[in-house]
Design an enzyme around this catalytic site. Structure first.
Site, PDB file in Angstrom:
ATOM      1  N   HIS A   1       3.939   1.784   2.335  1.00 14.42           N
ATOM      2  CA  HIS A   1       5.190   1.105   1.984  1.00 14.42           C
ATOM      3  C   HIS A   1       5.986   1.967   1.017  1.00 14.42           C
ATOM      4  CE1 HIS A   1       2.624  -2.591   2.870  1.00 14.42           C
ATOM      5  NE2 HIS A   1       3.553  -2.591   3.805  1.00 14.42           N
TER       6      HIS A   1
ATOM      7  N   CYS B   1      -8.258 -19.249  23.310  1.00 18.11           N
ATOM      8  CA  CYS B   1      -9.532 -19.647  22.725  1.00 18.11           C
ATOM      9  C   CYS B   1      -9.282 -20.832  21.811  1.00 18.11           C
ATOM     10  CB  CYS B   1     -10.158 -18.498  21.928  1.00 18.11           C
ATOM     11  SG  CYS B   1     -11.600 -19.045  21.000  1.00 18.11           S
TER      12      CYS B   1
ATOM     13  N   CYS C   1     -14.466 -14.564  23.928  1.00 14.94           N
ATOM     14  CA  CYS C   1     -13.843 -14.425  22.624  1.00 14.94           C
ATOM     15  C   CYS C   1     -14.872 -13.837  21.661  1.00 14.94           C
ATOM     16  CB  CYS C   1     -13.382 -15.782  22.113  1.00 14.94           C
ATOM     17  SG  CYS C   1     -13.154 -15.808  20.328  1.00 14.94           S
TER      18      CYS C   1
ATOM     19  N   LYS D   1      -7.641  -1.347   5.720  1.00 14.00           N
ATOM     20  CA  LYS D   1      -8.374  -2.167   4.771  1.00 14.00           C
ATOM     21  C   LYS D   1      -9.856  -2.185   5.097  1.00 14.00           C
ATOM     22  CE  LYS D   1      -4.544  -5.118   4.124  1.00 14.00           C
ATOM     23  NZ  LYS D   1      -4.037  -6.407   4.518  1.00 14.00           N
TER      24      LYS D   1
ATOM     25  N   CYS E   1     -10.223 -20.281  18.121  1.00 14.89           N
ATOM     26  CA  CYS E   1      -9.319 -19.442  17.323  1.00 14.89           C
ATOM     27  C   CYS E   1      -7.903 -20.019  17.282  1.00 14.89           C
ATOM     28  CB  CYS E   1      -9.231 -18.037  17.906  1.00 14.89           C
ATOM     29  SG  CYS E   1     -10.805 -17.206  17.997  1.00 14.89           S
TER      30      CYS E   1
ATOM     31  N   HIS F   1     -16.034 -16.436  18.815  1.00 16.78           N
ATOM     32  CA  HIS F   1     -16.811 -17.627  19.147  1.00 16.78           C
ATOM     33  C   HIS F   1     -17.791 -17.420  20.295  1.00 16.78           C
ATOM     34  CE1 HIS F   1     -13.290 -19.087  16.947  1.00 16.78           C
ATOM     35  NE2 HIS F   1     -14.099 -20.004  16.497  1.00 16.78           N
TER      36      HIS F   1
ATOM     37  N   LYS G   1      -7.351   7.356   9.213  1.00 17.04           N
ATOM     38  CA  LYS G   1      -6.319   6.346   9.134  1.00 17.04           C
ATOM     39  C   LYS G   1      -6.618   5.434   7.938  1.00 17.04           C
ATOM     40  CE  LYS G   1      -4.294   2.912  12.092  1.00 17.04           C
ATOM     41  NZ  LYS G   1      -4.270   2.256  13.367  1.00 17.04           N
TER      42      LYS G   1
ATOM     43  N   HIS H   1       0.843  -1.188   0.000  1.00 18.78           N
ATOM     44  CA  HIS H   1       0.000   0.000   0.000  1.00 18.78           C
ATOM     45  C   HIS H   1       0.882   1.243   0.000  1.00 18.78           C
ATOM     46  CE1 HIS H   1       0.667   0.662   4.276  1.00 18.78           C
ATOM     47  NE2 HIS H   1       0.364  -0.596   4.502  1.00 18.78           N
TER      48      HIS H   1
END
Length: 597
Positions: free
Chosen positions: A22, A127, A144, A286, A130, A147, A283, A19
């Site tokens: 970088h 967890c 979590c 994604k 996970c 889950h 900021k 992105h």
RNA sequence: AGCGAGGUGGAGCAGUCUGGAGUGCUCGUCGGGCCCAUAACCCGGAGGUCGCGUGGUUCAAAUCCCGCCCUCGCUACCA
């Protein structure tokens, strides 16, 4: 042989395409390196990628590509980014290189021998779903978030590094090592909160570098990653300058020197911590979908446009950056000021010729100031100073009217000044600087093609040239603007490619660690059920979203968000500041999957 | 919550450390000049009680000190 001046950038995760951030870091490093070289210094410049991070593995898995293949593909695009940005690196390191892992093991062995790595118990909230540890603050209501289950307290054996041992020494080093000062202070104040030993092993991980003498453990990726500077140094260690982003300051200010101290390896000289780029004050992330692709920008506007617009950003503070900002800077500064100056001067010289004379104009150039800025790594300010001299040149042309006076001496001064400008700009925009140099070093100087083709957001039309002569307005002629490139208009063909559909929201779920994002399951009729991530949490409750019919952009390239593949996006209206967001809904009842257009 | 950064004409910044007339830069806006140049370039104007306390220090405060308000970032695997 004397040691080369050694500069590094951070190495990048290859869990996604590069992105703009970088690109920012690489361009800063490159401009600095080129400037150093122009001063006759021998510089060794290292950049590269971190391929051993667990993140890469996760990203590979969720896109269903074998890890190695996935990493090779993404690494290739980072190499491509460097090439397209004209990054003059001496070495490009990949942490999966054998040579690197050998060096890492050697250093870790040294630290073990030093007694700074010990086996202990790692205790954390685990967890099972996970397969990961969470900290208290990651949890929602102690559960979590993924889950919705209480994680169990789990203990396992792990290796720890005695970071705390180096507290005193670090506090002494940091003020001299970290730049700018406030970044050093941030770190110092955090050390004062207490420096704990850190866990440096990962049990049962399959990707990464194994512990020496204990194959059951992989070395924590940061130890591995940081050592790239050492293993990739090619005999030039210690580094004179590390260039990194503020997000990884802690690792470079604290952990990195501590490792080196423990391994009895000389420390790097300076750590340069740059700020981040934001889009429209926000900021870049994604999940917000506002990540800017440098490769696309280069393709659209060219290497030097991207380099220049990035280098104009403040290096230490966070700066706003967007395509619009790029275009504005490019048009106003590169095309109008510099490009136009080159055109007018070369055109005048072609017509009039030059005659050697002492260059009085160049006195306005404050080269000392520029060098001072560069030495302090304030590239943006140096660039500003160069452009203020370009203004002086434009003023000079205006004042001296060489088109009227046919003064060959004035034109000689301008030629010499522009050659100097080209020299000064070459670290920043090497390609264009080279062109200027070539143009004005030619035996017969001729007006060439526009250096920077101007970018316009609308189709340029022929415009009447209105001139005032002796107070009377006179329409001169229809002049076609030269050198204008039009962008941002969409061909109907392009529009047609978009597959917009009506879809119904079936399920709304939270995403762990995302405070703006929902995970939505939507029914798109004939296209089936799709999963998308949408930044609606601040604006819509789950209940309000449930079963709503929305407009869905179906063939948007899927992208990873918080580890979930978002297969398209929904359409919503939003105010400029993104404070108000409103979904766009069909006016009357239509079937799921209905086409829009 | 803690730590950090910031609040300066319509927008974005610099100036603050080391106090000296609100100075500067980019964009926008208005007017003028120029006709060499890529509709560019040059000159000038309008527009700000420098977040608030008409707080303190001082001959003098955007700048130093105190209090308050607001915004943003960071808080250990993000350039």
């Amino acid at each position: 042989m004397t040691k080369k001046f050694y500069v590094t950038t951070a190495i990048d995760y290859v869990n996604a395409e590069p992105h703009i951030g970088h690109a920012f870091e690489k361009v800063i490093a490159d401009a600095f390196v080129r400037w150093k070289r122009s001063k006759g210094e021998n510089v060794f410049f290292l950049t590269g990628v971190d391929e051993n991070a667990q993140k890469n593995v996760q990203a590979a898995e969720s896109s269903g590509i074998p890890v190695k293949e996935f990493i090779d593909k993404n690494t290739a695009s980072f190499v491509e980014l460097c090439r397209k940005l004209d990054i003059s690196y001496s070495n490009f390191i990949r942490t999966t290189d054998k040579k690197h892992s050998i060096e890492v093991k050697k250093i870790v062995k040294k630290i073990i021998d030093e007694g700074d790595i010990y086996k202990g118990i790692y205790e954390g909230l685990y967890c099972v779903g996970c397969e990961a540890y969470y900290t208290e603050k990651d949890l929602i209501d102690g559960k979590c978030p993924e889950h919705n289950k209480k994680p169990e307290l789990r203990k396992e054996e792990a290796y720890f590094f005695k970071l705390s041992k180096y507290e005193k020494e670090l506090k002494k080093i940091i003020p001299k090592y970290v730049l700018p000062k406030f970044r050093g202070n941030e770190v110092l104040s955090r050390i004062d909160e207490g420096l704990k030993d850190i866990c440096v092993s990962r049990k049962g991980a399959t990707w990464g570098i194994s512990f020496p003498n204990d194959e059951n453990y992989k070395i924590w990726v940061w130890i591995d990653a940081l050592l790239n500077y050492y293993s990739g140094a090619d005999g030039n260690w210690p580094a004179d300058l590390h260039i990194i982003g503020k997000g990884i300051n802690w690792f470079h200010s604290v952990i990195w020197p501590a490792i080196l101290l423990s391994a009895k390896v000389p420390l790097p000289k300076k750590l340069f911590v740059h700020g981040y780029l934001n889009t429209e004050g926000k900021k870049m992330s994604k999940s917000l979908g506002n990540v800017i692709s440098p490769l696309k920008l280069i393709e659209k506007y060219g290497t030097d446009a991207v380099r220049y617009s990035l280098l104009r950003c403040s290096v230490f503070e966070d700066t706003d950056y967007s395509e619009r900002i790029l275009v504005t800077r490019y048009n106003n500064e590169l095309a109008n000021k510099l490009g136009n100056l080159v055109s007018r001067v070369s055109g005048l010289i072609e017509k009039t010729g030059i005659e050697k004379t002492p260059n009085k104009l160049i006195k306005k150039l404050n080269e000392k100031k520029i060098n001072k800025f560069m030495e302090n790594y304030e590239l943006d300010k140096a660039l500003n100073e160069i452009f203020s001299f370009i203004d002086n040149c434009n003023e000079y042309v205006q004042k001296k009217k060489p088109w009227e006076t046919k003064d060959k001496k004035v034109l000689y001064e301008l030629k010499e000044s522009l050659l100097k400008v080209a020299e000064l700009l070459s670290p920043f925009i090497p390609e264009s600087a080279e062109k200027i140099k070539k143009d004005f070093s030619a035996k017969k100087i001729k007006k060439g093609e526009p250096l920077f083709v101007k970018i316009e957001f609308s189709t340029p039309k022929s415009v009447p040239q209105i001139m005032k002569v002796n107070g009377k307005e006179k329409i001169n002629k229809f002049k076609k603007p030269e050198g204008i490139m039009s962008v941002d208009e969409v061909e109907f063909k392009e529009w047609e490619k978009m597959d917009l559909r009506v879809a119904q929201i079936k399920k709304v779920e939270d995403i762990p660690g995302a405070d703006k994002l929902y995970k939505l399951s939507i029914d798109v009729g004939e296209l089936g059920v799709r999963i998308i991530c949408a930044g609606l949490k601040e604006f819509y409750t789950k209940d309000r979203l449930k079963s709503k019919k929305i407009i869905y952009f179906a063939n948007l390239k899927p992208r990873m968000m918080k580890g979930i593949e978002s297969q398209g996006m929904l359409l919503a209206a939003s105010t400029e500041d993104h404070k108000k967001v409103s979904l766009i809904l069909p006016d009357s009842e239509v079937e799921n999957g209905s086409r829009i257009g």
